[in-house]
Design a protein around this motif. Structure first.
Motif, PDB file in Angstrom:
ATOM      1  N   ASP A  94      57.688 -62.298  59.610  1.00 21.40           N
ATOM      2  CA  ASP A  94      56.242 -61.620  59.727  1.00 21.40           C
ATOM      3  C   ASP A  94      55.842 -63.172  60.410  1.00 21.40           C
ATOM      4  N   GLY A  95      56.856 -64.329  60.319  1.00 25.90           N
ATOM      5  CA  GLY A  95      56.904 -66.050  60.303  1.00 25.90           C
ATOM      6  C   GLY A  95      56.068 -66.850  59.754  1.00 25.90           C
ATOM      7  N   LYS A  96      55.941 -66.229  58.582  1.00 23.94           N
ATOM      8  CA  LYS A  96      55.081 -67.671  57.623  1.00 23.94           C
ATOM      9  C   LYS A  96      56.050 -68.544  56.718  1.00 23.94           C
ATOM     10  N   SER A  97      55.810 -69.954  56.438  1.00 20.60           N
ATOM     11  CA  SER A  97      56.172 -70.780  55.964  1.00 20.60           C
ATOM     12  C   SER A  97      56.439 -70.399  54.567  1.00 20.60           C
ATOM     13  N   SER A  98      57.358 -71.585  54.040  1.00 22.28           N
ATOM     14  CA  SER A  98      57.081 -71.531  52.968  1.00 22.28           C
ATOM     15  C   SER A  98      55.761 -71.203  51.747  1.00 22.28           C
ATOM     16  N   ALA A  99      54.752 -72.813  52.744  1.00 27.13           N
ATOM     17  CA  ALA A  99      54.057 -72.992  51.907  1.00 27.13           C
ATOM     18  C   ALA A  99      53.073 -72.472  52.067  1.00 27.13           C
ATOM     19  N   GLU A 100      52.885 -71.024  52.809  1.00 24.96           N
ATOM     20  CA  GLU A 100      51.920 -69.595  53.691  1.00 24.96           C
ATOM     21  C   GLU A 100      52.610 -69.179  52.404  1.00 24.96           C
ATOM     22  N   ILE A 101      53.915 -68.356  52.315  1.00 26.96           N
ATOM     23  CA  ILE A 101      53.833 -67.624  51.068  1.00 26.96           C
ATOM     24  C   ILE A 101      53.429 -67.931  49.962  1.00 26.96           C
ATOM     25  N   ALA A 102      54.430 -69.193  49.396  1.00 32.26           N
ATOM     26  CA  ALA A 102      52.983 -69.533  47.808  1.00 32.26           C
ATOM     27  C   ALA A 102      51.810 -69.660  47.672  1.00 32.26           C
ATOM     28  N   ASP A 103      51.029 -70.047  48.639  1.00 25.78           N
ATOM     29  CA  ASP A 103      49.297 -69.436  49.439  1.00 25.78           C
ATOM     30  C   ASP A 103      49.694 -68.019  49.067  1.00 25.78           C
ATOM     31  N   GLU A 104      50.045 -67.235  49.992  1.00 23.30           N
ATOM     32  CA  GLU A 104      49.907 -65.608  49.801  1.00 23.30           C
ATOM     33  C   GLU A 104      50.138 -65.281  47.840  1.00 23.30           C
ATOM     34  N   LEU A 105      50.940 -66.080  47.402  1.00 24.18           N
ATOM     35  CA  LEU A 105      51.688 -65.103  46.560  1.00 24.18           C
ATOM     36  C   LEU A 105      51.572 -65.256  44.868  1.00 24.18           C
ATOM     37  N   PHE A 106      50.566 -66.719  45.480  1.00 28.04           N
ATOM     38  CA  PHE A 106      49.847 -67.996  44.063  1.00 28.04           C
ATOM     39  C   PHE A 106      51.025 -68.243  43.117  1.00 28.04           C
ATOM     40  N   ILE A 107      52.313 -68.258  44.457  1.00 24.19           N
ATOM     41  CA  ILE A 107      53.566 -69.022  43.045  1.00 24.19           C
ATOM     42  C   ILE A 107      54.187 -70.548  44.211  1.00 24.19           C
ATOM     43  N   SER A 108      54.254 -71.393  43.677  1.00 22.63           N
ATOM     44  CA  SER A 108      54.832 -72.852  43.482  1.00 22.63           C
ATOM     45  C   SER A 108      55.422 -73.037  45.468  1.00 22.63           C
ATOM     46  N   LYS A 109      55.762 -73.318  46.043  1.00 22.32           N
ATOM     47  CA  LYS A 109      56.299 -73.371  47.298  1.00 22.32           C
ATOM     48  C   LYS A 109      57.979 -73.999  46.664  1.00 22.32           C
ATOM     49  N   HIS A 110      58.584 -74.565  45.383  1.00 19.14           N
ATOM     50  CA  HIS A 110      59.365 -74.105  44.864  1.00 19.14           C
ATOM     51  C   HIS A 110      59.727 -73.347  44.782  1.00 19.14           C
TER      52      HIS A 110
END
Length: 247
Positions: free
Chosen positions: A199-215
């Motif tokens: 869907d075009g989301k970056s790792s940072a955006e995915i982390a925010d959406e799923l409430f997990i860390s970027k790592h």
């Protein structure tokens, strides 16, 4: 696949192919290509649709082959309610089946299937015959509004012949056949991340959406790449499209 090739397949290979068939049927129903009645007419073996929740289970549909095996009408089978599971299986097997179905519901395991061998009482005799049964949780659509669990059951004898007939009936998609094991190996979180990546989301955006860390996201991404053996976004997108992982 030729009959001579089928006869040389191991039990595990036959089971793997059976799992692939189940996924293809689910995809056809969800895409409104077939109704459950049409599926029941073309698939060899016993095709069933069950209405399953954590509290109750009941049979919603069984194809003509299954009804003839049991010697009951569809209405008679529906009227049994949950007793259906105890009328045709030996003592103890019904409980194992219902426990397995409950685990699928708890985990919302739409991408996986639950397989088992069971003894089934058929006809008017008190003898039991061994069947290989595979079931898969379905997402609700107009085509399967009566139930949410697809189940296919076949006598263990002659499973090689079954594979050949189902392959021909469904005209299997070769890409799905080659990659189904990879799809089945993905965790629920990995499936979520694949959907967000395509869907075009970056790792940072995915982390925010799923409430997990970027790592954590990056770790999941590495695991996804290893499991799917993809080398580009285009290959990931092809996989996501084939297995309905796009929003």
């Amino acid at each position: 696949m030729k009959n001579s090739q089928i006869s040389k397949l191991s039990d595990k290979e036959l089971v793997d192919i059976h799992d692939q068939h189940l996924y293809q049927i689910d995809k056809s129903i969800f895409g409104n290509k077939y109704t459950i009645e049409e599926i029941g007419d073309i698939i060899p073996g016993v095709v069933m649709l069950h209405n399953v929740s954590l509290e109750t289970q009941s049979l919603a549909y069984m194809n003509s082959a299954g009804r003839e095996n049991l010697g009951y009408t569809m209405q008679e089978l529906r009227d049994m309610g949950q007793d259906y599971y105890f009328n045709f299986f030996p003592s103890g097997q019904a409980d194992i089946l219902l426990e397995g179905l409950s685990s699928i519901l708890v985990n919302n395991a739409y991408q996986s299937s639950y397989s088992f061998y069971q003894q089934v009482k058929t006809g008017n005799e008190d003898s039991y015959e061994w069947y290989y049964t595979n079931c898969k949780l379905l997402k609700k659509t107009d085509c399967n509004s009566e139930g949410n669990l697809l189940m296919i059951s076949n006598a263990v004898k002659g499973m090689g012949y079954l594979v050949g007939k189902v392959n021909k009936a469904l005209e299997q998609n070769s890409y799905i056949l080659r990659n189904y094991k990879k799809f089945a190996s993905l965790t629920k979180r990995e499936l979520e991340i694949i959907q967000l990546l395509v869907d075009g989301k970056s790792s940072a955006e995915i982390a925010d959406e799923l409430f997990i860390s970027k790592h954590t996201v990056n770790t999941h991404r590495k695991n996804i790449v290893q499991k799917l053996e993809v080398k580009s976004f285009a290959e990931l997108l092809q996989f996501a499209l084939a297995f309905d992982l796009t929003t």
